[in-house]
Structure formats: structure tokens, C-alpha cells
Design a protein around this motif. Structure first.
Motif, PDB file in Angstrom:
ATOM      1  N   GLY A 197       0.804  -1.222   0.000  1.00 41.41           N
ATOM      2  CA  GLY A 197       0.000   0.000   0.000  1.00 41.41           C
ATOM      3  C   GLY A 197       0.830   1.261   0.000  1.00 41.41           C
ATOM      4  N   HIS A 198       2.054   1.188   0.525  1.00 45.06           N
ATOM      5  CA  HIS A 198       2.891   2.395   0.577  1.00 45.06           C
ATOM      6  C   HIS A 198       3.225   2.916  -0.813  1.00 45.06           C
ATOM      7  CE1 HIS A 198       6.775   0.501  -0.583  1.00 45.06           C
ATOM      8  NE2 HIS A 198       6.179  -0.597  -0.130  1.00 45.06           N
ATOM      9  N   THR A 199       3.190   2.042  -1.816  1.00 41.59           N
ATOM     10  CA  THR A 199       3.514   2.483  -3.174  1.00 41.59           C
ATOM     11  C   THR A 199       2.327   3.172  -3.845  1.00 41.59           C
ATOM     12  OG1 THR A 199       2.772   0.416  -4.182  1.00 41.59           O
ATOM     13  CG2 THR A 199       5.066   0.519  -3.443  1.00 41.59           C
ATOM     14  N   ARG A 200       1.146   3.050  -3.251  1.00 45.06           N
ATOM     15  CA  ARG A 200      -0.080   3.518  -3.914  1.00 45.06           C
ATOM     16  C   ARG A 200      -0.510   4.911  -3.465  1.00 45.06           C
ATOM     17  NH1 ARG A 200      -1.885  -1.192  -6.388  1.00 45.06           N
ATOM     18  NH2 ARG A 200      -0.844  -3.046  -5.575  1.00 45.06           N
ATOM     19  N   VAL A 201       0.220   5.499  -2.491  1.00 45.68           N
ATOM     20  CA  VAL A 201      -0.092   6.887  -2.143  1.00 45.68           C
ATOM     21  C   VAL A 201       0.294   7.771  -3.323  1.00 45.68           C
ATOM     22  CG1 VAL A 201       0.241   6.499   0.323  1.00 45.68           C
ATOM     23  CG2 VAL A 201       2.159   7.320  -1.070  1.00 45.68           C
ATOM     24  N   ILE A 202      -0.325   8.941  -3.429  1.00 48.27           N
ATOM     25  CA  ILE A 202      -0.121   9.723  -4.645  1.00 48.27           C
ATOM     26  C   ILE A 202       1.204  10.472  -4.667  1.00 48.27           C
ATOM     27  CG2 ILE A 202      -2.594   9.983  -5.034  1.00 48.27           C
ATOM     28  CD1 ILE A 202      -2.281  12.854  -4.092  1.00 48.27           C
ATOM     29  N   ASP A 203       1.869  10.590  -3.518  1.00 49.16           N
ATOM     30  CA  ASP A 203       3.201  11.185  -3.484  1.00 49.16           C
ATOM     31  C   ASP A 203       3.890  10.677  -2.203  1.00 49.16           C
ATOM     32  OD1 ASP A 203       5.485  12.801  -3.188  1.00 49.16           O
ATOM     33  OD2 ASP A 203       4.546  14.447  -4.292  1.00 49.16           O
ATOM     34  N   GLY A 204       5.079  10.079  -2.374  1.00 47.75           N
ATOM     35  CA  GLY A 204       5.767   9.483  -1.241  1.00 47.75           C
ATOM     36  C   GLY A 204       6.205  10.480  -0.178  1.00 47.75           C
ATOM     37  N   ARG A 205       6.177  11.774  -0.459  1.00 45.02           N
ATOM     38  CA  ARG A 205       6.581  12.750   0.571  1.00 45.02           C
ATOM     39  C   ARG A 205       5.636  12.695   1.758  1.00 45.02           C
ATOM     40  NH1 ARG A 205       4.615  18.393  -2.269  1.00 45.02           N
ATOM     41  NH2 ARG A 205       2.737  18.701  -1.025  1.00 45.02           N
ATOM     42  N   TRP A 206       4.426  12.129   1.553  1.00 42.38           N
ATOM     43  CA  TRP A 206       3.467  11.956   2.653  1.00 42.38           C
ATOM     44  C   TRP A 206       4.114  11.234   3.827  1.00 42.38           C
ATOM     45  CZ3 TRP A 206      -0.941  12.887   5.081  1.00 42.38           C
ATOM     46  CH2 TRP A 206      -1.486  11.912   5.919  1.00 42.38           C
ATOM     47  N   PHE A 207       4.972  10.239   3.531  1.00 41.76           N
ATOM     48  CA  PHE A 207       5.558   9.452   4.611  1.00 41.76           C
ATOM     49  C   PHE A 207       6.570  10.259   5.428  1.00 41.76           C
ATOM     50  CE2 PHE A 207       4.242   5.949   1.699  1.00 41.76           C
ATOM     51  CZ  PHE A 207       3.264   5.431   2.541  1.00 41.76           C
ATOM     52  N   GLU A 208       7.109  11.338   4.866  1.00 43.31           N
ATOM     53  CA  GLU A 208       7.964  12.220   5.683  1.00 43.31           C
ATOM     54  C   GLU A 208       7.114  12.876   6.778  1.00 43.31           C
ATOM     55  OE1 GLU A 208      11.199  12.213   5.305  1.00 43.31           O
ATOM     56  OE2 GLU A 208      11.020  10.897   3.552  1.00 43.31           O
ATOM     57  N   GLY A 209       5.885  13.241   6.439  1.00 41.63           N
ATOM     58  CA  GLY A 209       4.974  13.780   7.447  1.00 41.63           C
ATOM     59  C   GLY A 209       4.582  12.725   8.472  1.00 41.63           C
ATOM     60  N   VAL A 210       4.367  11.491   7.999  1.00 42.97           N
ATOM     61  CA  VAL A 210       4.031  10.408   8.941  1.00 42.97           C
ATOM     62  C   VAL A 210       5.195  10.168   9.892  1.00 42.97           C
ATOM     63  CG1 VAL A 210       3.452   7.958   9.145  1.00 42.97           C
ATOM     64  CG2 VAL A 210       2.410   9.330   7.337  1.00 42.97           C
ATOM     65  N   LYS A 211       6.437  10.311   9.408  1.00 44.19           N
ATOM     66  CA  LYS A 211       7.595  10.169  10.308  1.00 44.19           C
ATOM     67  C   LYS A 211       7.557  11.247  11.399  1.00 44.19           C
ATOM     68  CE  LYS A 211      10.676   8.596   6.602  1.00 44.19           C
ATOM     69  NZ  LYS A 211      11.874   8.983   5.800  1.00 44.19           N
ATOM     70  N   ALA A 212       7.230  12.483  11.002  1.00 42.54           N
ATOM     71  CA  ALA A 212       7.129  13.556  11.998  1.00 42.54           C
ATOM     72  C   ALA A 212       6.053  13.220  13.024  1.00 42.54           C
ATOM     73  CB  ALA A 212       6.812  14.880  11.309  1.00 42.54           C
ATOM     74  N   PHE A 213       4.920  12.705  12.530  1.00 42.39           N
ATOM     75  CA  PHE A 213       3.827  12.301  13.426  1.00 42.39           C
ATOM     76  C   PHE A 213       4.309  11.200  14.371  1.00 42.39           C
ATOM     77  CE2 PHE A 213      -0.005  10.033  14.623  1.00 42.39           C
ATOM     78  CZ  PHE A 213      -0.965  11.024  14.751  1.00 42.39           C
ATOM     79  N   ALA A 214       5.140  10.274  13.833  1.00 44.11           N
ATOM     80  CA  ALA A 214       5.593   9.124  14.608  1.00 44.11           C
ATOM     81  C   ALA A 214       6.325   9.544  15.873  1.00 44.11           C
ATOM     82  CB  ALA A 214       6.508   8.238  13.751  1.00 44.11           C
ATOM     83  N   VAL A 215       7.277  10.438  15.737  1.00 43.27           N
ATOM     84  CA  VAL A 215       8.088  10.800  16.896  1.00 43.27           C
ATOM     85  C   VAL A 215       7.416  11.890  17.738  1.00 43.27           C
ATOM     86  CG1 VAL A 215      10.292  11.814  17.584  1.00 43.27           C
ATOM     87  CG2 VAL A 215      10.237   9.971  15.945  1.00 43.27           C
ATOM     88  N   ALA A 216       6.458  12.630  17.161  1.00 41.36           N
ATOM     89  CA  ALA A 216       5.769  13.660  17.951  1.00 41.36           C
ATOM     90  C   ALA A 216       4.594  13.063  18.727  1.00 41.36           C
ATOM     91  CB  ALA A 216       5.269  14.780  17.036  1.00 41.36           C
ATOM     92  N   VAL A 217       3.839  12.150  18.131  1.00 41.75           N
ATOM     93  CA  VAL A 217       2.570  11.720  18.728  1.00 41.75           C
ATOM     94  C   VAL A 217       2.669  10.381  19.459  1.00 41.75           C
ATOM     95  CG1 VAL A 217       0.166  11.094  18.220  1.00 41.75           C
ATOM     96  CG2 VAL A 217       1.239  13.032  17.043  1.00 41.75           C
ATOM     97  N   GLN A 218       3.386   9.406  18.869  1.00 38.52           N
ATOM     98  CA  GLN A 218       3.404   8.101  19.536  1.00 38.52           C
ATOM     99  C   GLN A 218       3.996   8.170  20.949  1.00 38.52           C
ATOM    100  OE1 GLN A 218       6.225   5.959  20.207  1.00 38.52           O
ATOM    101  NE2 GLN A 218       4.751   4.681  21.308  1.00 38.52           N
ATOM    102  N   PRO A 219       5.129   8.860  21.170  1.00 35.90           N
ATOM    103  CA  PRO A 219       5.615   8.969  22.559  1.00 35.90           C
ATOM    104  C   PRO A 219       4.621   9.699  23.460  1.00 35.90           C
ATOM    105  CG  PRO A 219       7.307   9.611  21.000  1.00 35.90           C
ATOM    106  CD  PRO A 219       6.043   9.514  20.227  1.00 35.90           C
ATOM    107  N   ALA A 220       3.853  10.617  22.853  1.00 37.16           N
ATOM    108  CA  ALA A 220       2.837  11.314  23.648  1.00 37.16           C
ATOM    109  C   ALA A 220       1.753  10.339  24.099  1.00 37.16           C
ATOM    110  CB  ALA A 220       2.226  12.456  22.829  1.00 37.16           C
ATOM    111  N   GLU A 221       1.411   9.380  23.236  1.00 38.85           N
ATOM    112  CA  GLU A 221       0.427   8.365  23.629  1.00 38.85           C
ATOM    113  C   GLU A 221       0.941   7.574  24.837  1.00 38.85           C
ATOM    114  OE1 GLU A 221      -2.422   8.201  22.156  1.00 38.85           O
ATOM    115  OE2 GLU A 221      -2.285   8.456  19.989  1.00 38.85           O
ATOM    116  N   TYR A 222       2.216   7.187  24.770  1.00 44.81           N
ATOM    117  CA  TYR A 222       2.774   6.403  25.876  1.00 44.81           C
ATOM    118  C   TYR A 222       2.834   7.251  27.152  1.00 44.81           C
ATOM    119  CZ  TYR A 222       5.680   3.251  28.543  1.00 44.81           C
ATOM    120  OH  TYR A 222       6.136   2.412  29.529  1.00 44.81           O
ATOM    121  N   ALA A 223       3.243   8.521  27.006  1.00 49.15           N
ATOM    122  CA  ALA A 223       3.294   9.404  28.174  1.00 49.15           C
ATOM    123  C   ALA A 223       1.898   9.624  28.742  1.00 49.15           C
ATOM    124  CB  ALA A 223       3.923  10.743  27.785  1.00 49.15           C
TER     125      ALA A 223
END
Length: 502
Positions: free
Chosen positions: A77-103
Motif C-alpha cells: 500500500g505504501h507504493t499507492r499513495v499519490i506522493d511518497g513525501r506523505w511518509f515524511e509527514g508520517v515520520k514527523a507524526f511518529a516521533v511527535a505523537v506516539q511517545p505522547a500516547e505512551y506518556a
């Protein structure tokens, strides 16, 4: 036994009166905060959910989510997004939000431990488990991404050490070092009730627009819990206001502080709505107007006026900043893209057109010239070094004054002979009211100079858990060319395969 009786039977009589220890020694923080309680036992969890019901519902949601996740991964599915730069934003979300969930799970456990009200203890117990579940399903998404793309191969280390993550860390550390009732207002009301819709709904809509079905499923599964968390926050707030009129000034001061703290932590979300998706269903400005101005300020706070509660102190500043917030934050990310595990990117012609249409009074005049400097060289706007950060929110002090956008909004305050910097009047006011909580704020540049990150740039990247080639600009990166190659191998179309590059 009826539903109501069954709920009470399964969620009450979970406490006892100690015979050999003074109750005040078991719950020392209750009186320390100054909250007055008369009969909190009458308060009820608005969802009245027993634990066996909770487990059944969450199990069904997990089964549905993981079915979507498995299908997404099996079909690349990762190949089917319309522009792969989306995953750079998901990376930002990963380190900003997931640790917040744990905290947040730690924070809910702390609240439940220190507030001797059975209904609150049971509701916070359920929410603590929710937050762990959210962290787990989000990590599953990143685990699949890390098979194909840069930046998340040392996820735990990056979460722990990277300067970018000090923003959510500082928020939750601040809440965990407050009293339990203040923490309840911080997380359940200010974070969950006021801002959680703008966190998950616009970003999940963007995921659907670009074709990331896995993240859509994450957003739906998480948001179904957030509605329960929001109800807890609202119900707890009303309970504290109705228990004693003398609680009102204290509650107001917490709302003033935590509104701005929560608003600042969401700054990166504004870029995930306005910049990283190639197709955007809504702008940050419109989302802020719908989810914060209309639903919360013009709706909820009118109702709270009967208790003597007014809108948060710096609310008007956030309204003025909505025309600038995503652009100023993206400008900060572009300044330091060489020191982050997610990349910035050169704006494409359709990006300029959309941003100009959505922000006609600000984007072309104040921000487009900055981004066009990357037309000649993608690193032209990078700052040589690590940023100076706000002593309260830990975000670089680079926001413009919304009344005079050509001027910085940076504020200063003296305490014990030392000058401290702030990104805005809201953060400065928080510091001035509680300077002892923020005087030991962490400055990444100072830590680098002190050798905390090692003796060289190579050591610093090793400490952060990624390599220099995993940073910088997306369309000139190896990840962009990997994404094109994956799509080529699968015979997918190349709607956004033609990109303006060097």
C-alpha cells in the motif's frame, strides 16, 4: 440485574478505608492543590462502561484495524499513495505523537492513583490502556514503513534522544509534575476535549485523500476512543466546578495555562495538514475555525460562562496566528531539516497554488519568497546549527508576531540573573507564573557544545539514531527514488512522478 446496577456492581467498592494509615498520607496531593470536594462520589463516568464490555469492544476494533493493516502491507500500500513525501509527514507524526500516547498512559495512571474517587479511577484506568493500544497500533504502521524507507530504523533511540521530541516530552513532563486535578484538566480537558479533533480528523482525512488506508484505519480506531476521553474531560471539569464555587479561579488558571501548552504542541500538526499531503481535504485555518473556534470557544465556553469560566487567556492570539501557524512552523522545519529524521521538500507548482488560494492574505506576501529560495538549491534555507528554543514549549523561537508578521514574536524574561527566551507571550506568561518549573529547560545547542551528543557531527547523528543521508530534502533523496522504483516495479501510474528538482 439492570445495566445501571450491573455497572455500579462492577465498578464500585474498589476502595477501602485504611485502619492504620491516615488517608491524607495515602493521597497527599489532593489538599495540596487547593481543590475543594463535598460529595464527589455522585460523579459518574459518562460512558458507564464495565471492564468486560471495554475488552470486548476494543478487541473487535483491533481485529478490524489489523485486517486493514494486513491487506495494506500485503498489497504494498505504501507504493499507492499519490506522493511518497506523505511518509515524511508520517515520520514527523511518529516521533511527535506516539511517545505522547505512551506518556499519556503514564499520566492517566498517575491521576487514577492520586484522586480517591472511584469513577475517576475506573475511567482513567480504561484510558491508560487506550493510550497504550494507540501507541502500539501506530508503531505497527512505522514498522512496515521502516522496511522500505529511511528514518525509523532506530525508533526507540530517536524517540529518546532527538531534540524534536522534547516538545511533546516537555508537555507531558509538565503535566506529570503538576497535581492530579491539574493534570486531569491538562490532558482530559485542554488536550483531549479542546484539540483532539483537530489532531486526528484533518490528518486522517489527509491520509484518505492521499491513499494511505493504513493510517486512515489508525485514525479511526484511535478517534473512537478519543470521543470517550473527551466526555471524561468535560464531565470531570463540570464536577470540579459544581463541587465548590471556590474551585473556579483555580480551574480558570489551569485552563489558561494548558490551552496554550496544548495549542503549541499541535504546531507540527498544522504542517501535516497544509504541507505534507499532496492533496488536502481541508486547511489548518479552516480546521481550527471548525474544531476550536466554533465547537469549543463559541459553543462550549458559552455554556461554561454560567460557572464564571471565560475563554482561555491567549485564545485570541491563537486565532490571529491561524493565518501564519502552518507556514511559520514549516519554515522552522525547513531551517533544521538537516538535523531531523524526516525531510522537508521543495514546494511544487500545485503546492504554491493551493497555499496561495487558502491563505490569500499571508502566504504569497510573507512565506512564498522563503520557500522559493529552495528553487536554486534545496538546502538554501537551512540554518547552520541547532536552534534556540522556547524555555516553556521547547519549540525554536522563530514564530512571527501575527500583528506585525515581519517582526519576530520572541519574548524575554529575567529570573535569578538569567535571561530566558520564549516563542510567544503565552509561553512567557506561563514561565512568569511558575519559573521554578522551567528554569532547567534543555537547550540542544548547549548540550551539543558541552559534548552531550559526542565530539563530532558523526557522533551526534549516532546519538540521534539516524544518518545524515536520512535527513535534508525529499525530492533529492534516495527515498524518493526508492518510491518511484517500487511503483515502477508494480506498474503503477506516475501522476506525481514528474517533479521539479535541481
Amino acid at each position: 440485574m439492570g445495566t445501571s446496577q450491573r455497572y455500579r456492581a462492577l465498578t464500585r467498592d474498589l476502595m477501602w478505608d485504611p485502619k492504620t494509615v491516615n488517608t491524607k498520607k495515602i493521597y497527599p496531593l489532593v489538599e495540596a492543590e487547593g481543590i475543594r470536594l463535598k460529595d464527589p462520589s455522585k460523579w459518574e463516568d459518562p460512558f458507564r462502561m464495565t471492564f468486560n464490555q471495554y475488552v470486548k469492544i476494543q478487541s473487535e476494533k483491533d481485529q478490524l484495524h489489523h485486517a486493514v493493516r494486513t491487506a495494506f502491507e500485503a498489497n504494498y500500500g505504501h507504493t499507492r499513495v499519490i506522493d511518497g513525501r506523505w511518509f515524511e509527514g508520517v515520520k514527523a507524526f511518529a516521533v511527535a505523537v506516539q511517545p505522547a500516547e505512551y506518556a499519556a498512559h503514564r499520566l492517566m495512571a498517575y491521576i487514577g492513583r492520586n484522586i480517591p474517587i472511584e469513577a475517576i479511577r475506573f475511567a482513567t484506568f480504561n484510558q491508560a490502556i487506550d493510550e497504550l493500544r494507540h501507541a502500539q497500533i501506530e508503531i505497527k504502521h512505522y514498522a512496515d514503513m521502516s522496511k522500505y524507507y529511511d528514518g525509523l530504523h532506530a525508533y526507540a533511540q530517536t524517540n529518546e534522544n532527538l531534540w524534536f521530541n522534547t516538545v511533546p516530552k516537555s508537555f507531558f513532563d509538565d503535566a506529570l509534575t503538576a497535581g492530579p486535578f491539574e493534570s486531569l484538566i491538562a490532558i482530559s480537558f485542554s488536550f483531549e476535549y479542546v484539540f483532539t479533533n483537530i489532531l486526528f480528523l484533518p490528518f486522517a482525512s489527509s491520509a484518505a485523500a492521499v491513499g494511505d488506508e493504513h493510517f486512515v484505519s489508525v485514525g479511526k480506531s484511535v478517534q473512537s476512543d478519543e470521543s470517550r476521553h473527551m466526555a471524561l474531560g468535560m464531565s470531570a471539569l463540570r464536577m470540579l466546578l459544581e463541587e465548590d464555587d471556590r474551585n473556579v479561579p483555580l480551574i480558570q488558571s489551569w485552563i489558561d495555562k494548558w490551552y496554550w501548552r496544548a495549542y503549541r504542541i499541535f504546531s507540527v500538526i498544522s504542517t501535516l495538514v497544509d504541507y505534507y499531503p499532496r492533496v488536502r481535504p481541508i486547511s489548518w485555518k479552516k480546521a481550527f475555525e471548525i474544531y476550536v473556534e466554533e465547537q469549543v470557544i463559541n459553543g462550549l465556553f458559552k455554556d461554561l460562562a454560567r460557572y464564571g469560566i471565560r475563554p482561555p487567556r491567549n485564545f485570541e492570539d491563537s486565532v490571529k496566528e491561524k493565518e501564519h501557524y502552518s507556514h511559520a512552523t514549516m519554515r522552522i522545519l525547513e531551517h533544521y531539516k538537516h538535523a531531523n529524521y524526516f525531510r522537508g521538500f521543495r514546494l511544487q507548482p500545485d503546492d504554491y497554488e493551493w497555499l496561495s488560494n487558502e491563505y490569500p492574505s499571508t502566504f504569497d506576501r510573507y512565506y512564498a519568497p522563503f520557500f522559493r529560495r529552495m528553487d536554486d538549491h534545496v538546502m538554501a534555507v537551512a540554518s547552520p546549527g541547532l536552534p534556540a528554543v522556547c524555555a516553556v514549549c521547547q519549540i525554536p523561537v522563530e514564530f512571527p508576531d501575527p500583528d506585525h508578521p515581519e517582526r519576530p514574536w520572541t519574548q524575554y524574561a529575567e529570573h535569578n540573573g538569567k535571561t530566558h527566551m520564549f516563542c510567544s507571550p503565552g509561553c512567557k506568561q506561563i514561565f512568569v507564573e511558575e519559573p521554578h518549573k522551567y528554569v532547567q529547560w534543555w537547550w540542544p545547542a548547549e548540550s551539543y557544545l558541552n559534548g552531550e551528543f559526542g565530539n563530532s557531527l558523526e557522533d551526534m547523528f549516532k546519538y540521534f539514531g539516524f544518518a545524515p543521508e536520512e535527513a535534508n530534502e525529499y525530492y533529492s533523496s534516495r527515498d524518493y527514488h526508492r518510491w518511484l522504483k517500487y511503483r515502477q516495479q508494480l506498474g503503477l501510474d506516475k501522476q506525481y512522478g514528474s517533479i521539479v528538482t535541481d
